[in-house]
Write an enzyme that holds these catalytic residues in place. Structure first.
Site, PDB file in Angstrom:
ATOM      1  N   GLY A 187       0.852  -1.194   0.000  1.00  0.00           N
ATOM      2  CA  GLY A 187       0.000   0.000   0.000  1.00  0.00           C
ATOM      3  C   GLY A 187       0.877   1.229   0.000  1.00  0.00           C
ATOM      4  N   GLY A 188       1.038   1.851   1.182  1.00  0.00           N
ATOM      5  CA  GLY A 188       1.904   3.027   1.268  1.00  0.00           C
ATOM      6  C   GLY A 188       3.320   2.675   1.699  1.00  0.00           C
ATOM      7  CG  ASP A 236       1.257   9.087  14.460  1.00  0.00           C
ATOM      8  OD1 ASP A 236       0.297   9.841  14.654  1.00  0.00           O
ATOM      9  OD2 ASP A 236       1.959   8.626  15.375  1.00  0.00           O
ATOM     10  CB  THR A 245      -3.127   2.716   0.865  1.00  0.00           C
ATOM     11  OG1 THR A 245      -2.767   1.386   1.282  1.00  0.00           O
ATOM     12  CG2 THR A 245      -1.986   3.326   0.068  1.00  0.00           C
ATOM     13  CB  SER A 279      -4.705   1.452  10.442  1.00  0.00           C
ATOM     14  OG  SER A 279      -4.526   2.819  10.652  1.00  0.00           O
ATOM     15  CE1 TYR A 319       2.212   5.315  18.134  1.00  0.00           C
ATOM     16  CE2 TYR A 319       4.130   6.519  18.877  1.00  0.00           C
ATOM     17  CZ  TYR A 319       3.415   5.913  17.866  1.00  0.00           C
ATOM     18  OH  TYR A 319       3.905   5.910  16.581  1.00  0.00           O
TER      19      TYR A 319
END
Lengths: 568, 568
Positions: free
Chosen positions: B143-144, B210, B216, B225, B486
């Protein structure tokens, strides 16, 4: 932790119908009901005699439990928790689907489960499962037995001994994490028992399916149940955050952590698995603080289309977050009004007069008050201020969509009666009338078309069959993208020989309409065997193949509730 | 529908790092940053020279694509969409995990993908998949390319030809159902492109991870995600309602209907499957009307514990529904302040003075303003009135938990910078400093313990390694039962030979702490290969076995991104 119930203390349905032996539907105080029954399905309640089923007239085939298996089960759970009585075997061999009820009343006992086993712990469940695999038996987990999709019914052709595993002794709230708002609960707990234990600590799960009084937490998870308050509390897949499943290879544990991100969801494979991957023994559920104020308000729209517009506007609004929203269409509203009790007090008679006056006023405004009006109920929970504020906003939305606010009186009546409907089905069956339901999930853009087409399909089928019939519908369970339509239908079958064929023709026509229009085969009644004819149209060829592969991989011997969801 | 991009028009990362070639992190206008870098990780930015990677110094092994496969691919998608250039193969052979970036910069090209293929339709994807199965190839959907878990990286030991399937030409919003609020979108669309197409029609998906600029829709679904606005819009599993997956047996289609109730969820098997069940070609996503008003407000708490109490109170409140809520701990707040640009205008200088005054005031109240204060950001969307009302309520909650409201100024700065962080990691690597992240989901009851223990684990490991290090943390993604923590950490490695070992020691210590405390191995960064060491501790022995069985059953030849999520 309270003491464990004994097996015989676990509550059970009457053998031939829903719920308690001594509770039945009554119409003697509902003057409009026999009129409706006569007009819509041609049944004269006053002249016909109800049939009272009697188990003693039937021959009950003996169980096929080998002594070796009996010994193994006794070793696993204790002799007093291994029950082979006829009545227990009958009760556990049928869910509460219409075909199941028809068959049980007819003494169609060709294949009963051979034994009912009541484990008290995960270890005992595991011991039973080991025995099942070692001896090549069949295991059917049993919660409240309220399935209307055949999920607890053994396959008539099954040659192996069949065990019904009743989880009813496993009913404890094990632990509440006050900070996280999570409760670990044994899977066999019934709805009222669960809420009672949690309410005592100030908590609620907020899950109230129609079957609430006769369904269990494990059953909800295994069949992807939805409760009537799902708008606020979510469907069971939102509520259940963690699961324990006794699986052939050990105990599968899904962590009660929000935001799962570890590959394909094992949790979502177990949800809806209807016993085919093992036995759910525990769930960790979200719990919420009991709301200080709870109110159900009734509204009336001139017709279904106005009502749907109102419901959608409420769902879309980011300002209001009701606990539930529900809209009955014209026929269901007419039916509801027929269920109103004859006023027995001055206050009641005044209320009836007020209603008469209101209806006259609405007719003067051009409303058709016979069978077009759509009643709606919206439930609000929260602080007094929040409830008042939300009520004001919803009142405005209803008004701007052509509806009027009726108020809290009829809302409260709806709220009290909400778990009584299943008894009506048994009552009707006494008069050779079938009453059943079909539910589906669809997008907002298809709801009206689906509503119209389901009616067409039902009445066209009844015309072909030469039978009268009556159908009505409500919308509930609102989501961002759509909602659930819930149809109820009733008709008198022409003969015992043709009864089920006529039933499947009517129900099948409606279900086929659902999948033809891209809606789901069921919104919250699971698949079992009853909805299997449409499963491939619902989840697709590849999806069906993936689910079959999942079951085959985890249960190659087909020992775990075989034939449910997909078959083989 | 706009015209299809050509393969070479699809955007791509720089070969050695994140995003665009000409965008890099700059610190010349951030006076506090080099001071922090020196103090915390011992790097003197002014005296050291950054390394600029140069691809031409490396020998790039030729691809192993048999002519027969090349011909088949050309027949499937056209010759111009089959690219075997060195730079393309390098870019598509690495995600953006720290080990991937370290290896790519080091020219560790032992196993590159052999070809990059750009299909333009589901049919073309299906044709490529057929070829893959016929010729026993390996297919990695791309994808990305922003995975930080190794999800797009080929196995070094793979002997079969490896195809990277770049979905970037499939980027159209196919259809929007305005009534249902659902949009059908091709899976290869990048975040900004998706929002641009939807915004033009007045809609938003509201998904902003982020990685937004370089990830994508299909990648989001395949890796579960979460976006920073998940509090309001949900994680990708809430947003994606329907999927199309090109699977070895055909196209799997999950219906975009809310309230699924058809057995184990096929949809939830595909979500998170990282290419192991096939190629996601389309998703139907929930879309929402753009909010008239959007504001990010900053708050400050004296420390993390006060901040967590405030965050939890906001999450629990049924009166407020922010778009996002975020809390930085003391070290992250210190880091954020070090990233503030030197004021270049009178207004900026006044603001800096105001901040100095505020901090002095807070110190006078007993706050430690060096590295204890915790900054929080809360985003509000809605009508002007709703936003004002919600802001007032949150202000009250923050105050009652010991915090103060800073206002919209710092909030706006945060909102503008939110996608820039990945460039910082490349910048640090120029100075032989590793910067990376670990994220986890946990219940509210475990957040503080988890926070403390992760710090202990990291610093104990760094002490053992004899290395300095710096870690900070924020909380985001609130749920009923918990939230995401995180962590970001940085340290200078001692030598190229020991670099990755030192990295895995540090990262591994933190990840191990997560699973030891019952939290998840990752909240939203998927499993890939990097998180596999903890997958069994996360989803359990039985869960791991179920997922392996799922992959083995659907992809017996291990042609589909083998080795990801679980292995074999």
């Amino acid at each position: 932790m309270s003491d464990r119930l004994s097996a015989r203390e676990v509550k059970r349905h009457k053998w031939w119908g829903w719920g308690l032996d001594d509770v039945t539907f009554r119409y003697d105080n509902k003057p409009a009901f026999p009129v409706l029954a006569k007009n819509k399905v041609g049944v004269d309640l006053d002249s016909q005699q109800p049939v009272v089923p009697d188990l003693s007239v039937f021959e009950i085939p003996a169980g096929r439990l080998p002594q070796e298996v009996r010994s193994g089960l006794t070793a696993a759970v204790g002799a007093e928790n291994v029950i082979e009585d006829d009545e227990y075997r009958v009760i556990h061999s049928f869910g509460r689907s219409l075909p199941d009820l028809f068959r049980v009343r007819a003494g169609d006992f060709a294949r009963l489960v051979d034994v009912v086993v009541y484990p008290a712990s995960e270890e005992e469940v595991a011991a039973v499962l080991r025995l099942v695999l070692e001896q090549d038996l069949v295991l059917i987990p049993y919660g409240g037995g309220s399935s209307i999709s055949g999920s607890v019914t053994p396959d008539v052709a099954e040659q192996r001994p069949v065990i019904s595993l009743n989880l009813g002794r496993m009913r404890e709230v094990v632990e509440i994490d006050d900070t996280a708002g999570l409760a670990r609960v044994e899977a066999g707990v019934y709805g009222p028992d669960l809420e009672e234990q949690l309410n005592a600590e100030g908590w609620t799960v907020g899950h109230f399916p129609d079957s609430f009084t006769y369904s269990t937490l494990g059953g909800w998870a295994a069949t992807r149940s939805s409760g009537m308050q799902s708008d606020k509390y979510g469907d069971i897949e939102d509520i259940v955050r963690g699961l324990r499943l006794v699986h052939p290879d050990g105990v599968a544990v899904t962590k009660p952590i929000p935001g799962r991100d570890s590959g394909p969801s094992v949790h979502e494979m177990i949800l809806g698995s209807e016993g085919r991957l093992g036995v759910i023994t525990e769930a960790t559920v979200q719990v919420h603080r009991l709301a200080p104020v709870r109110q159900v308000i009734a509204y009336m729209y001139p017709d279904w289309e106005h009502g749907i517009r109102g419901m959608h506007a409420i769902a879309r609004s980011t300002d209001v977050t009701p606990t539930f929203t529900r809209l009955s269409d014209g026929p269901e509203t007419e039916f509801s009004l027929s269920m109103v009790k004859e006023p027995s007090s001055t206050k009641g008679r005044v209320a009836a007069k007020v209603q008469d006056g209101l209806f006259a006023y609405l007719r003067s405004k051009g409303w058709d008050t016979t069978n077009e009006m759509s009643i709606s109920y919206v439930c609000f929970e929260g602080s007094k201020e929040a409830v008042e504020q939300q009520k004001a906003l919803v009142k405005k939305i209803v008004k701007s969509n052509g509806g009027i606010t009726l108020g809290a009186g009829p809302g409260a009546i709806y709220d009290q009666k909400k778990f009584d409907t299943p008894y009506l089905r048994d009552f009707l069956m006494d008069y050779q009338v079938f009453g059943d339901v079909c539910d589906t999930g669809a997008t907002w853009s298809r709801l009206n078309e689906l509503h119209a087409r389901a009616y067409q399909a039902f009445y066209a089928t009844q015309e072909e069959q030469g039978l009268p019939g009556f159908m009505f519908c409500h919308m509930s369970h609102s989501y961002h993208a759509g909602a659930c339509l819930y149809f109820t239908f009733a008709f008198p079958y022409s003969s015992k020989q043709q009864a089920l064929q006529q039933y499947y023709a009517a129900k099948g026509a409606v279900q086929q309409t659902f999948v033809d229009l891209g809606a789901t085969v069921s919104h919250h009644h699971a698949v079992g065997t009853e909805h299997q004819p449409w499963i491939t149209e619902d989840i697709g060829e590849v999806g069906t193949r993936m689910v079959k592969g999942l079951f085959a991989d985890n249960d190659p011997g087909r020992n775990l509730n075989p034939g449910k969801v997909v078959s083989p």
